[in-house]
Structure formats: structure tokens, C-alpha cells
Design a protein around this motif. Structure first.
Motif, PDB file in Angstrom:
ATOM      1  N   PRO A  89      -6.380  -4.315   4.708  1.00 36.74           N
ATOM      2  CA  PRO A  89      -7.148  -3.721   3.615  1.00 36.74           C
ATOM      3  C   PRO A  89      -6.213  -3.069   2.596  1.00 36.74           C
ATOM      4  O   PRO A  89      -5.103  -2.658   2.929  1.00 36.74           O
ATOM      5  CB  PRO A  89      -8.021  -2.666   4.310  1.00 36.74           C
ATOM      6  CG  PRO A  89      -7.286  -2.346   5.568  1.00 36.74           C
ATOM      7  CD  PRO A  89      -6.559  -3.596   5.957  1.00 36.74           C
ATOM      8  N   THR A  90      -6.661  -2.989   1.364  1.00 33.32           N
ATOM      9  CA  THR A  90      -5.913  -2.306   0.316  1.00 33.32           C
ATOM     10  C   THR A  90      -6.322  -0.842   0.323  1.00 33.32           C
ATOM     11  O   THR A  90      -7.508  -0.530   0.399  1.00 33.32           O
ATOM     12  CB  THR A  90      -6.226  -2.924  -1.061  1.00 33.32           C
ATOM     13  OG1 THR A  90      -5.911  -4.320  -1.005  1.00 33.32           O
ATOM     14  CG2 THR A  90      -5.429  -2.266  -2.164  1.00 33.32           C
ATOM     15  N   VAL A  91      -5.334   0.035   0.277  1.00 30.42           N
ATOM     16  CA  VAL A  91      -5.605   1.472   0.217  1.00 30.42           C
ATOM     17  C   VAL A  91      -4.782   2.081  -0.901  1.00 30.42           C
ATOM     18  O   VAL A  91      -3.775   1.520  -1.334  1.00 30.42           O
ATOM     19  CB  VAL A  91      -5.292   2.193   1.555  1.00 30.42           C
ATOM     20  CG1 VAL A  91      -6.129   1.655   2.687  1.00 30.42           C
ATOM     21  CG2 VAL A  91      -3.830   2.097   1.901  1.00 30.42           C
ATOM     22  N   GLU A 102      -5.623 -10.492   6.428  1.00 28.54           N
ATOM     23  CA  GLU A 102      -5.126  -9.713   5.299  1.00 28.54           C
ATOM     24  C   GLU A 102      -5.499  -8.249   5.513  1.00 28.54           C
ATOM     25  O   GLU A 102      -6.658  -7.929   5.791  1.00 28.54           O
ATOM     26  CB  GLU A 102      -5.743 -10.227   4.002  1.00 28.54           C
ATOM     27  CG  GLU A 102      -5.151  -9.602   2.774  1.00 28.54           C
ATOM     28  CD  GLU A 102      -5.607 -10.286   1.490  1.00 28.54           C
ATOM     29  OE1 GLU A 102      -5.741  -9.570   0.482  1.00 28.54           O
ATOM     30  OE2 GLU A 102      -5.835 -11.511   1.504  1.00 28.54           O
ATOM     31  N   ASN A 142       0.820  -1.220   0.000  1.00 28.35           N
ATOM     32  CA  ASN A 142       0.000   0.000   0.000  1.00 28.35           C
ATOM     33  C   ASN A 142       0.851   1.266   0.000  1.00 28.35           C
ATOM     34  O   ASN A 142       0.415   2.311  -0.480  1.00 28.35           O
ATOM     35  CB  ASN A 142      -0.928   0.039   1.219  1.00 28.35           C
ATOM     36  CG  ASN A 142      -2.000  -1.017   1.178  1.00 28.35           C
ATOM     37  OD1 ASN A 142      -2.458  -1.427   0.117  1.00 28.35           O
ATOM     38  ND2 ASN A 142      -2.409  -1.476   2.348  1.00 28.35           N
TER      39      ASN A 142
END
Length: 169
Positions: A84-86, A82, A40
Motif C-alpha cells: 500500500p502507498t502511505v 504491491e 513510502n
């Protein structure tokens, strides 16, 4: 025929093998989650590709070692969730890890993994476990070489003091 000289997969694991492989899965799960988080923070696409390659390799290793543990009746350690995707721009500048630091962290983790694989290889009496960690060792060394080249190419490598000694004739 000697003791433990049949099919290695039919042999019991000794306590050191059980602990080391279990610990390898636990720490690899954490490393996967940490690396996913670091992705990220990365703006460089080459670094992002290498990090994702690291994640995929670690996930494959965890799967392989987990299968051996389960086949031997050993409960698996918990996996880290996992992250979070940011988007990179959503992380404030002062809270972002620079690409050079992320690359150095990943390279250091691979170096630690090399030592761990060597240790497990050295303590194993089951050939299949020793060979599996030998394969992991080779893959980590190859990936480490890719990180080294990337860090050199990008100007991120911080070398130790260089010795330029010329012999006197």
C-alpha cells in the motif's frame, strides 16, 4: 548449418536458461515490491524519481522475460503483492528508513543485478536471451551511475578508505 543455428526464438531453452530467467522474474518481482515500499519512506524528490525509474525498468524487464518463459511453456513464478502507498509522515520517525540508506540499498540491488545479468548472458546459448540480458545490464549500469551521482551530490556516499599515495621522485 550447425546445431541450433536457426532463429533463436525457435530454439529450445536449456535448463540453465529456464531456471535463470524464471528466477530473474521471481527476484525482480520481489525487488519491485520492496522498492515500492521504500518509496513510502523517501522524502527526497530526486531519490523518489530514481526509485520510480527503477520500478518501471524492472517491470518492463519482467514483462519481457515473462513473455519468453510463457512462449516456451514455462509457468511464471508468483508476483509479490504491491504494497500500500502511505504518506511519509504516517511512518513513525524511528521506523523510517533514511533517504541515504534507501539510496544505498537501491544501488546495491543494481550492482547485484549487473552480476546476475552477466551470469545469464554467459550461460545462454540462445542469442536473443543473451542480448536481452545485455540490454538489461547496460540499463542497470546507466541507472547505477545516476544513483552514484545522486549519492555524491546529496552527501550520502560512504566511500571506502581512499588511497592518496604520491610517488617519491
Amino acid at each position: 548449418m550447425g546445431i541450433l543455428s536457426g532463429n533463436p526464438q525457435d530454439e529450445p531453452m536449456h535448463y540453465g536458461e529456464v531456471f535463470s530467467t524464471w528466477n530473474y522474474v521471481m527476484t525482480s518481482n520481489k525487488t519491485i515490491a520492496d522498492t515500492q515500499m521504500l518509496v513510502n519512506h523517501v522524502g527526497d524528490n530526486d531519490l523518489k524519481k530514481l526509485l520510480n525509474e527503477s520500478i518501471e525498468a524492472a517491470q518492463a524487464e519482467v514483462k519481457q522475460v515473462s513473455e519468453i518463459l510463457m512462449a516456451n511453456g514455462v509457468a511464471l513464478p508468483p508476483a509479490a503483492p504491491e504494497p500500500p502507498t502511505v504518506e511519509l509522515n504516517d511512518i513513525p520517525v524511528g521506523a523510517r528508513f533514511p533517504d541515504a540508506d534507501v539510496a544505498a540499498t537501491a544501488a546495491a540491488g543494481l550492482a547485484t543485478g549487473l552480476v546476475t545479468c552477466s551470469q545469464i548472458m554467459g550461460q545462454s546459448i540462445r542469442e536473443d536471451i543473451a542480448m536481452m540480458f545485455g540490454q538489461f545490464h547496460t540499463a542497470k549500469a546507466t541507472l547505477g551511475g545516476k544513483f552514484l551521482k545522486l549519492m555524491k551530490d546529496k552527501g550520502w556516499l560512504v566511500p571506502p578508505p581512499l588511497h592518496h599515495h604520491k610517488s617519491e621522485e
